[in-house]
Design an enzyme around this catalytic site. Structure first.
Site, PDB file in Angstrom:
ATOM      1  N   GLY A 240      30.079  80.399  55.945  1.00 42.62           N
ATOM      2  CA  GLY A 240      30.067  79.636  54.681  1.00 42.62           C
ATOM      3  C   GLY A 240      27.895  79.786  54.868  1.00 42.62           C
ATOM      4  O   GLY A 240      26.697  80.834  55.541  1.00 42.62           O
ATOM      5  N   MET A 242      25.795  77.731  55.630  1.00 39.83           N
ATOM      6  CA  MET A 242      24.913  77.743  56.350  1.00 39.83           C
ATOM      7  C   MET A 242      25.379  77.375  57.634  1.00 39.83           C
ATOM      8  O   MET A 242      24.570  77.645  59.002  1.00 39.83           O
ATOM      9  CB  MET A 242      24.729  76.082  56.200  1.00 39.83           C
ATOM     10  CG  MET A 242      24.590  75.377  55.424  1.00 39.83           C
ATOM     11  SD  MET A 242      22.464  75.872  54.417  1.00 39.83           S
ATOM     12  CE  MET A 242      21.598  75.005  55.728  1.00 39.83           C
ATOM     13  N   GLY A 243      25.736  78.913  57.445  1.00 41.62           N
ATOM     14  CA  GLY A 243      26.548  79.627  58.879  1.00 41.62           C
ATOM     15  C   GLY A 243      27.333  80.305  59.531  1.00 41.62           C
ATOM     16  O   GLY A 243      28.156  79.940  58.519  1.00 41.62           O
ATOM     17  N   LYS A 260      30.103  76.480  65.606  1.00 37.75           N
ATOM     18  CA  LYS A 260      29.414  76.398  64.607  1.00 37.75           C
ATOM     19  C   LYS A 260      27.922  77.352  64.937  1.00 37.75           C
ATOM     20  O   LYS A 260      27.296  76.175  65.819  1.00 37.75           O
ATOM     21  CB  LYS A 260      28.813  75.450  63.310  1.00 37.75           C
ATOM     22  CG  LYS A 260      28.603  75.656  61.832  1.00 37.75           C
ATOM     23  CD  LYS A 260      28.628  75.186  61.144  1.00 37.75           C
ATOM     24  CE  LYS A 260      27.935  75.089  59.772  1.00 37.75           C
ATOM     25  NZ  LYS A 260      28.137  74.628  58.441  1.00 37.75           N
ATOM     26  N   ASP A 360      28.222  66.443  51.678  1.00 38.59           N
ATOM     27  CA  ASP A 360      28.470  67.680  50.820  1.00 38.59           C
ATOM     28  C   ASP A 360      29.931  67.855  51.571  1.00 38.59           C
ATOM     29  O   ASP A 360      30.440  68.218  52.180  1.00 38.59           O
ATOM     30  CB  ASP A 360      28.174  69.204  52.180  1.00 38.59           C
ATOM     31  CG  ASP A 360      28.436  70.634  52.001  1.00 38.59           C
ATOM     32  OD1 ASP A 360      28.364  70.250  50.659  1.00 38.59           O
ATOM     33  OD2 ASP A 360      27.989  71.096  52.260  1.00 38.59           O
TER      34      ASP A 360
END
Length: 529
Positions: A240, A242-243, A260, A360
């Site tokens: 995504g 962010m990683g 992650k 989020d």
């Protein structure tokens, strides 16, 4: 569980690297399957042509009543040699194409392939020396043996020392096969012919060893780069903004995990410097580690690798995220939505009671799982934008950067207000409920800015107008209450929302029995993709 960020120092990293298993990196292993199939199939086809032609000529001579060619008697020896090569090649090809053969078994197959390499080089030598001598009366100065010796380590890679011994054995088949056909009276070879065979094979062995060292070194570097603490990355599960998320395994324990991985440049792209990026990462990991709700994903470990890569290790879930769930199977019945939302509220309630705001909440961060003997068990993921309630929202974000996902963002987040409280999560959860009930987003637009503007200004259409499924009026009122523009008009807390969900009466009740039946019908164990 660590409550601090662990920095991998060079000495510790070297110690870790010494424990790296001599195995292929996951993507190299995946390529190995295709390489083995192509190699063995081509060799099978190449060696299969000769016997077919031989048999065709024999049949033609019998049908026509003519004498077979004078060299047929000598060639008959290859009816046993070449079909053997075809059989071995097809057996390896069949084994490699079996999807149940994992990467470790493929690696073992590659090592057994060293014997295959030797056998193939022997057959190439016998066939090449005999056939060309039969046609021209001269021994060929070069055969395909050196090419096989050089290429084999690139197709079936392994430890350089092992590949060296395999190359020496395969290269030795050139003079050995030449001696064999000369002893059988099929060729007349000179000392120069043997010298050429040995020299060509020697050069091929050196090149094969250098190639094996280079390729194996690259694989080890990839493995080293994918060491995250005590875990080894195995398979990319998704990514995504962010990683990336990877399936991983602990090098000492049998426990699987999900990791992650966040590259520093991803955070830097939003204007965050090294200090800010580290603070943001520490905040997410420490906040998640403090939470104990069974409906919040469990964090095992976190740290910063020597190259600056951030990572944290989570439990590996057997399930499907709520975005994919609706995309694949359509909107959910109201009683099932209530069942799922209650669990999300339990996770958020603990976070809010701890002074944390997720910021989020979206279907992709809500995982619906098989969890032990329970089904439709919810895990809330990715507290990547989590912040303390009293903390200004812009302190650890870049200028003009709005945290959150545009299609599931509260108006106050879209406006970039200085502080955002727990009611922003309830607005986002209302958007999630809207999605689960209707399979539609509350607002859509051609650009992210258009969607953000609608969240700020446009009234949301009632969810019952966006689906043909029946939606009880009490549920619709609750969803629309979460979607109020003003935070004061929404439920006061996740606990308050949970109490209101408990009071909702639907036509049926979603039970574990119904959930188990749904999973067994639609997503049998082992069929997630």
């Amino acid at each position: 569980m660590h409550d601090h960020v662990t920095l991998l120092q060079p000495d510790a990293q070297r110690a870790d690297s010494q424990r790296i298993p001599a195995a292929l990196a996951p993507d190299f292993a995946a390529q190995l399957r295709g390489r083995v199939q192509v190699l063995t199939l081509l060799i099978a086809l190449g060696f299969g042509i000769g016997p077919v032609i031989f048999l065709a000529l024999m049949v033609a001579s019998l049908v026509l009543g003519t004498e077979p060619p004078s060299n047929m008697g000598q060639a008959s020896v290859f009816l046993w040699i070449q079909p053997g090569a075809v059989g071995i090649s097809l057996a390896l090809w069949w084994r490699a194409r079996n999807p149940r053969v994992n990467a470790t078994q493929l690696l073992r197959l590659g090592r057994l392939g060293l014997l295959y390499q030797v056998a193939i080089c022997f057959i190439i030598g016998v066939s090449s020396y005999w056939s060309q001598y039969a046609e021209s009366g001269t021994v060929p100065p070069l055969t395909w043996i050196p090419a096989v010796v050089i290429l084999f380590p690139l197709i079936m890679p392994g430890p350089p020392r092992l590949m060296l011994w395999g190359a020496i054995a395969a290269g030795a088949m050139a003079p050995l096969s030449l001696a064999l056909v000369q002893t059988a009276g099929l060729v007349a070879a000179s000392a120069g012919d043997y010298q050429s065979a040995v020299l060509n094979s020697g050069v091929a062995v050196v090149l094969a060893y250098l190639g094996a060292r280079t390729l194996y070194g690259l694989q080890r570097q990839v493995l080293q780069a994918r060491q995250m603490g005590s875990y080894q990355l195995e398979e990319r599960l998704g990514g995504g903004g962010m990683g990336e998320v990877w399936r991983a395994r602990h090098r000492m324990l049998a426990r699987p995990a999900a990791i992650k991985v966040i590259q520093p440049e991803i955070l830097a792209a939003h204007g965050a410097g090294p200090r800010v990026a580290l603070q943001r990462f520490e905040r997410e990991a420490q906040a998640t580690a403090r939470l104990r709700s069974p409906h919040t994903v469990e964090l095992y470990d976190f740290g910063v690798a020597a190259d600056g890569t951030f990572y944290y290790v989570m439990e590996l879930l057997d399930g499907i995220d709520a975005m994919t769930l609706v995309d694949r199977f359509g909107p959910l019945p109201a009683d099932r939505v209530v069942f799922l939302l209650r669990q999300v509220c339990q996770s958020l309630s603990e976070a809010h009671a701890s002074g944390l705001v997720h910021r989020d909440v979206k279907p992709a961060n809500i995982h619906v799982c098989r969890y032990g003997e329970e089904y439709d068990f919810v895990k809330v993921l990715d507290f990547g934008l989590v912040q303390a309630r009293a903390e200004p929202a812009m302190d650890l974000t870049a200028d003009h950067f709005v945290g959150g996902t545009p299609t599931f963002i509260a108006p106050e987040q879209a406006l970039g207000k200085a502080t955002v409280d727990r009611r922003a999560d309830l607005y986002a959860l209302g958007c999630v409920a809207y999605w689960l009930l209707s399979g539609q987003l509350v607002f859509t637009g051609d650009t992210a800015m258009e969607v953000l503007t609608k969240h700020v200004n446009a009234p949301p259409p009632p969810v019952s107008r966006r689906t043909e499924l029946p939606i009880p009026a009490a549920i619709e009122r609750l969803v629309m209450a979460c979607l109020e523009k003003e935070p004061d008009m929404r439920p006061a807390s996740a606990r308050a929302l949970l109490d209101r969900l408990d009071a909702v009466v639907t036509d049926g009740r979603w039970t574990q029995e119904r959930a188990r039946a749904w999973w067994q019908l639609h997503v049998p164990a082992g069929h997630l993709s």
